[in-house]
Design a protein around this motif. Sequence first.
Motif, PDB file in Angstrom:
ATOM      1  N   GLY A 106      17.763  65.989  90.093  1.00  7.94           N
ATOM      2  CA  GLY A 106      19.030  66.182  89.391  1.00  7.94           C
ATOM      3  C   GLY A 106      20.161  65.374  90.011  1.00  7.94           C
ATOM      4  N   LEU A 107      20.190  65.311  91.341  1.00  7.13           N
ATOM      5  CA  LEU A 107      21.210  64.487  91.999  1.00  7.13           C
ATOM      6  C   LEU A 107      20.994  63.012  91.699  1.00  7.13           C
ATOM      7  CD1 LEU A 107      21.599  66.288  95.448  1.00  7.13           C
ATOM      8  CD2 LEU A 107      23.264  66.193  93.571  1.00  7.13           C
ATOM      9  N   GLY A 108      19.718  62.603  91.653  1.00  5.27           N
ATOM     10  CA  GLY A 108      19.416  61.215  91.291  1.00  5.27           C
ATOM     11  C   GLY A 108      19.877  60.882  89.882  1.00  5.27           C
ATOM     12  N   LEU A 109      19.590  61.778  88.944  1.00  2.00           N
ATOM     13  CA  LEU A 109      20.020  61.552  87.560  1.00  2.00           C
ATOM     14  C   LEU A 109      21.538  61.593  87.432  1.00  2.00           C
ATOM     15  CD1 LEU A 109      17.339  63.680  85.689  1.00  2.00           C
ATOM     16  CD2 LEU A 109      17.669  61.207  85.498  1.00  2.00           C
ATOM     17  N   THR A 110      22.158  62.523  88.156  1.00  3.62           N
ATOM     18  CA  THR A 110      23.621  62.624  88.107  1.00  3.62           C
ATOM     19  C   THR A 110      24.264  61.335  88.593  1.00  3.62           C
ATOM     20  OG1 THR A 110      23.517  65.015  88.433  1.00  3.62           O
ATOM     21  CG2 THR A 110      25.612  63.948  88.897  1.00  3.62           C
ATOM     22  N   SER A 111      23.786  60.819  89.727  1.00  2.51           N
ATOM     23  CA  SER A 111      24.380  59.588  90.246  1.00  2.51           C
ATOM     24  C   SER A 111      24.045  58.391  89.352  1.00  2.51           C
ATOM     25  CB  SER A 111      23.928  59.332  91.683  1.00  2.51           C
ATOM     26  OG  SER A 111      22.540  59.094  91.735  1.00  2.51           O
ATOM     27  N   GLN A 112      22.849  58.387  88.762  1.00  2.00           N
ATOM     28  CA  GLN A 112      22.457  57.282  87.879  1.00  2.00           C
ATOM     29  C   GLN A 112      23.346  57.219  86.639  1.00  2.00           C
ATOM     30  OE1 GLN A 112      18.366  57.452  86.658  1.00  2.00           O
ATOM     31  NE2 GLN A 112      18.601  55.858  85.126  1.00  2.00           N
ATOM     32  N   PHE A 113      23.677  58.376  86.083  1.00  2.00           N
ATOM     33  CA  PHE A 113      24.458  58.406  84.843  1.00  2.00           C
ATOM     34  C   PHE A 113      25.941  58.694  85.053  1.00  2.00           C
ATOM     35  CE2 PHE A 113      20.138  59.156  83.295  1.00  2.00           C
ATOM     36  CZ  PHE A 113      20.087  58.216  82.285  1.00  2.00           C
ATOM     37  N   TRP A 114      26.398  58.741  86.307  1.00  2.00           N
ATOM     38  CA  TRP A 114      27.784  59.084  86.569  1.00  2.00           C
ATOM     39  C   TRP A 114      28.743  58.065  85.945  1.00  2.00           C
ATOM     40  CZ3 TRP A 114      29.620  63.533  87.750  1.00  2.00           C
ATOM     41  CH2 TRP A 114      30.968  63.645  88.076  1.00  2.00           C
ATOM     42  N   GLY A 115      28.387  56.818  85.961  1.00  2.00           N
ATOM     43  CA  GLY A 115      29.268  55.783  85.420  1.00  2.00           C
ATOM     44  C   GLY A 115      29.255  55.699  83.901  1.00  2.00           C
ATOM     45  N   TRP A 116      28.303  56.326  83.273  1.00  2.00           N
ATOM     46  CA  TRP A 116      28.208  56.286  81.813  1.00  2.00           C
ATOM     47  C   TRP A 116      29.153  57.323  81.213  1.00  2.00           C
ATOM     48  CZ3 TRP A 116      22.708  55.300  79.593  1.00  2.00           C
ATOM     49  CH2 TRP A 116      22.055  54.340  80.360  1.00  2.00           C
ATOM     50  N   THR A 117      29.615  57.030  80.007  1.00  2.00           N
ATOM     51  CA  THR A 117      30.457  57.998  79.305  1.00  2.00           C
ATOM     52  C   THR A 117      29.764  58.422  78.013  1.00  2.00           C
ATOM     53  OG1 THR A 117      31.663  56.242  78.166  1.00  2.00           O
ATOM     54  CG2 THR A 117      32.601  57.047  80.240  1.00  2.00           C
ATOM     55  N   LEU A 118      30.226  59.515  77.461  1.00  2.00           N
ATOM     56  CA  LEU A 118      29.678  59.980  76.190  1.00  2.00           C
ATOM     57  C   LEU A 118      30.090  59.008  75.088  1.00  2.00           C
ATOM     58  CD1 LEU A 118      30.405  63.818  76.410  1.00  2.00           C
ATOM     59  CD2 LEU A 118      28.389  62.579  77.153  1.00  2.00           C
TER      60      LEU A 118
END
Length: 164
Positions: A106-118
């Motif tokens: 979950g932390l990996g996915l969170t950091s991977q998608f942190w820069g993306w926006t809806l």
Amino acid sequence: MKKILTMAEKLFLRIAALFFLIFTACVIMQVASRYIPGFRVVWAEELATYAFIWMVFIGAAVMVREKGHFTVGLVVDNVKGLPLLIIQSITHLLIIVFGLVMIIDGLGLTSQFWGWTLNNLPGIRQGYAWLAIPIAGLSMMLFALQNFWEDFHRYKQSREADIK
């Protein structure tokens, strides 16, 4: 510790209820936008999806606290003493391992998608949606540890009562 986890459970129930209300309102808006001319809510579907994700993961953590997860009732209801403690301990251990996997991935996915926006809400980062996974994983681990502790003490008390 028990008091803190009880407060966390109550907070999680409120958060899950809030996300359920958001989910329901967004679905109603989506349906209304299909039948009411000129009423368009392009962001409702995306927000409903992320509210549903949070609701499910936070609700799953609460179910671990309430021991509402999957159990084989036939086994648990008909086993007593040390064998029951062993079965419960294995269940808690599996939940703890699952929670650890949720935290790490979950932390990996969170950091991977942190820069993306809806897509339809560019002011909200996708990382917030993925953050539900490690939070729920940590909560599941803590709740499973508390359940293990309580089961162990219940077993210990029953042994002491049998000796007397």
